[in-house]
Design a protein around this motif. Structure first.
Motif, PDB file in Angstrom:
ATOM      1  N   GLY A  15     -17.043   4.100   8.740  1.00  0.00           N
ATOM      2  CA  GLY A  15     -15.903   3.633   9.529  1.00  0.00           C
ATOM      3  C   GLY A  15     -16.101   3.934  11.004  1.00  0.00           C
ATOM      4  O   GLY A  15     -16.036   3.038  11.858  1.00  0.00           O
ATOM      5  N   GLU A  40     -18.809  15.777  12.433  1.00  0.00           N
ATOM      6  CA  GLU A  40     -19.199  17.118  11.967  1.00  0.00           C
ATOM      7  C   GLU A  40     -20.712  17.289  11.934  1.00  0.00           C
ATOM      8  O   GLU A  40     -21.213  18.403  11.926  1.00  0.00           O
ATOM      9  CB  GLU A  40     -18.652  17.347  10.556  1.00  0.00           C
ATOM     10  CG  GLU A  40     -17.170  17.607  10.526  1.00  0.00           C
ATOM     11  CD  GLU A  40     -16.685  17.795   9.107  1.00  0.00           C
ATOM     12  OE1 GLU A  40     -16.023  18.807   8.852  1.00  0.00           O
ATOM     13  OE2 GLU A  40     -16.957  16.932   8.260  1.00  0.00           O
ATOM     14  N   THR A  47     -24.924   6.572   2.644  1.00  0.00           N
ATOM     15  CA  THR A  47     -24.611   7.078   1.292  1.00  0.00           C
ATOM     16  C   THR A  47     -25.083   6.193   0.132  1.00  0.00           C
ATOM     17  O   THR A  47     -25.421   6.735  -0.920  1.00  0.00           O
ATOM     18  CB  THR A  47     -23.091   7.300   1.139  1.00  0.00           C
ATOM     19  OG1 THR A  47     -22.420   6.158   1.654  1.00  0.00           O
ATOM     20  CG2 THR A  47     -22.641   8.545   1.853  1.00  0.00           C
ATOM     21  N   ALA A  83     -12.737  17.877  14.025  1.00  0.00           N
ATOM     22  CA  ALA A  83     -11.435  17.662  14.661  1.00  0.00           C
ATOM     23  C   ALA A  83     -10.434  18.524  13.906  1.00  0.00           C
ATOM     24  O   ALA A  83     -10.235  18.336  12.702  1.00  0.00           O
ATOM     25  CB  ALA A  83     -11.054  16.196  14.586  1.00  0.00           C
ATOM     26  N   ASP A 304     -12.344   5.595   3.774  1.00  0.00           N
ATOM     27  CA  ASP A 304     -11.881   6.304   2.570  1.00  0.00           C
ATOM     28  C   ASP A 304     -10.591   7.088   2.792  1.00  0.00           C
ATOM     29  O   ASP A 304      -9.878   7.400   1.841  1.00  0.00           O
ATOM     30  CB  ASP A 304     -12.959   7.301   2.103  1.00  0.00           C
ATOM     31  CG  ASP A 304     -14.190   6.606   1.547  1.00  0.00           C
ATOM     32  OD1 ASP A 304     -14.216   5.359   1.535  1.00  0.00           O
ATOM     33  OD2 ASP A 304     -15.127   7.311   1.126  1.00  0.00           O
TER      34      ASP A 304
END
Ligand SMILES: Cc1cc2nc3c(=O)[nH]c(=O)nc-3n(C[C@H](O)[C@H](O)[C@H](O)COP(=O)(O)OP(=O)(O)OC[C@H]3O[C@@H](n4cnc5c(N)ncnc54)[C@H](O)[C@@H]3O)c2cc1C
Length: 415
Positions: A15, A40, A47, A83, A304
């Motif tokens: 995304g 992160e 994936t 975040a 997701d």
């Protein structure tokens, strides 16, 4: 000179990365706009090929791409970190020590493995969500093969060499098939026949069919193919407990194993806000037809972690890369329209079809109402995924891994 309009994206997966790529198309070299991303990890993970890393078919480095390379000139600022809290009132996001302000915010933090509070599941099983997870699975498979090869007691050896996959969605099905490939084509080249005879794969699925989100023909075909491969598919079975060397399913049946791979579902990654945001029953952020959060028209959620209701089917869209990619494109367009004081467009999702590999030379797919399977579908699957990998460098490397696997056993070095 007035300050630039700040567009901030949280999440470095499908995304987030595709939102930034699409925004870049609108705002390339536009000094009035600042594009920033928080992630992160400093890389983008592809994936859909993770199960092949877990089974030694692809080298781990070949399905990840550094964010700064993927986004190149589009990215004005990249913040490596988590975040932590989003403040809707001050339009700021706390990322470790930095307080970042935004005018438009795109939330794309993805999902994490859901263990459903099943005793022992998180502690004793192996999830498959990250590169580190995939490497752990590969290492575990190699370790049990090595250890079992010195065990004389046949029952004990069979228990050690039983690989259990929990979850019969697309990831579980693809993984079980690749695991069979690893055992049949690679381990059999290195371990004696009497050891190989004791290996087995069990796939445990809660519902009466595999891949329930796919069409009927694909559901039946994948079951038929897995069973033909000798995989024991257990349907309508729920895992009640996972232990160090066993799994308990309904009717208190205990299956002995030293390798439980948990691909039974995901839950949205948690984000903290200064005031509550509307969530679906499974914890996703509810968005309107423009992919905006209710009451916060400058904040969008995709992928997701977002709950977008498909008007045609009256269900929330599934957690799929193609959903995240399409939502990302729509959000970029809507932000561009809003910046230009125009009305945003409603998001309409059109499924491009589903493809699923089932080991070497076999795949199943459905596009519109057509279902197909076999060698050609497998080539098609490989071609599609090869083209979807972002850089040419990685496309060539994955193609090289795949070509090598056709002629020689996979690399069984522990990583
Ligand atoms: C093994 C596996 C196989 C799959 N195969 C397929 C497939 O074949 N086809 C398909 O369509 N889909 C597939 N999927 C699903 C697909 O990966 C997801 O639907 C897709 O990645 C969702 O995109 P996303 O951007 O929402 O989340 P992700 O791609 O997961 O990205 C989210 C990113 O945000 C980061 N993040 C999370 N929280 C924060 C925070 N607070 N601050 C900063 N960063 C944060 C995460 O670390 C992560 O990198 C597969 C998933 C898995 C796990």
């Amino acid at each position: 000179m007035s300050r630039p309009i700040k567009i901030l994206i949280i999440g470095n997966g499908f995304g987030g990365v595709y939102a930034l790529k699409n925004l870049h198309k609108f705002f390339h070299n536009d000094k009035k706009i600042e594009l920033a991303l928080v992630g992160e990890k400093n890389y983008f993970l592809f994936t859909p090929l993770l199960h092949e890393v877990a089974t030694g078919g692809i080298n781990p480095g070949n399905i990840i791409e550094p964010i700064r390379k993927v986004l190149g000139c589009c990215l004005d600022k990249f913040y490596l970190g988590k975040a932590e809290i989003i403040n809707f009132d001050s339009h700021t996001v706390q990322v470790e020590n930095a307080l970042i302000s935004y005018d438009y915010l795109v939330l794309a933090p993805g999902a994490e493995t859901n263990f459903y509070n099943i005793p022992g599941a998180e502690e004793y099983s192996f999830p498959l969500k990250s590169i580190a997870d995939a490497i752990k699975i590969k290492n575990r498979c190699i370790m049990v093969m090595e250890r079992a090869s010195h065990v004389e007691n046949r029952i004990k050896r069979k228990n050690m060499l039983r690989f259990v996959v929990v979850g019969g969605g697309p990831t579980g099905v693809e993984l079980a098939a690749e695991l069979e490939e690893l055992i049949k084509e690679t381990f059999s080249s290195y371990y004696p026949e009497e050891i190989m005879e004791d290996t087995s794969i069990v796939l445990i699925q809660k519902s009466p069919e595999l891949v329930p989100a796919f069409g009927e023909k694909i559901r039946k075909k994948s079951l038929e193919i897995l069973r033909k491969k000798g995989i024991e598919v257990m349907l309508t079975r729920t895992v009640k407990e996972v232990g160090l060397s066993y799994v308990v399913i309904n009717e208190n049946i205990k299956i002995f194993t030293e390798t439980v791979i948990w691909v039974a579902g995901v839950k949205p990654a948690e984000l903290k806000f200064n005031q509550p945001a509307k969530q679906s029953s499974d914890g996703r952020l509810v968005v309107n037809e423009y992919l905006q959060l209710e009451n916060h028209k400058e904040v969008f959620a995709i992928g997701d972690a977002a709950a977008f209701r498909d008007a045609n089917k009256n269900i929330f869209l599934p957690a799929l890369a193609q959903v995240a990619e399409k939502e990302a494109k729509a959000v970029a367009k809507n932000i561009q329209l809003l910046i230009n004081n125009k009305i945003p467009e409603k998001f309409l999702y059109r499924n491009s079809g589903n493809l699923m590999s089932l080991g070497q030379w076999m795949a199943v797919g459905e596009i519109f109402n057509f279902t197909f399977s076999g060698h050609t579908t497998w080539w098609f699957w490989r071609t599609v995924y090869l083209f979807k990998l972002i850089s040419w460098r990685k496309k060539v490397r994955v193609a090289a891994d795949w070509t090598m696997n056709l002629f020689s056993p996979r690399d069984i070095s522990q990583l």
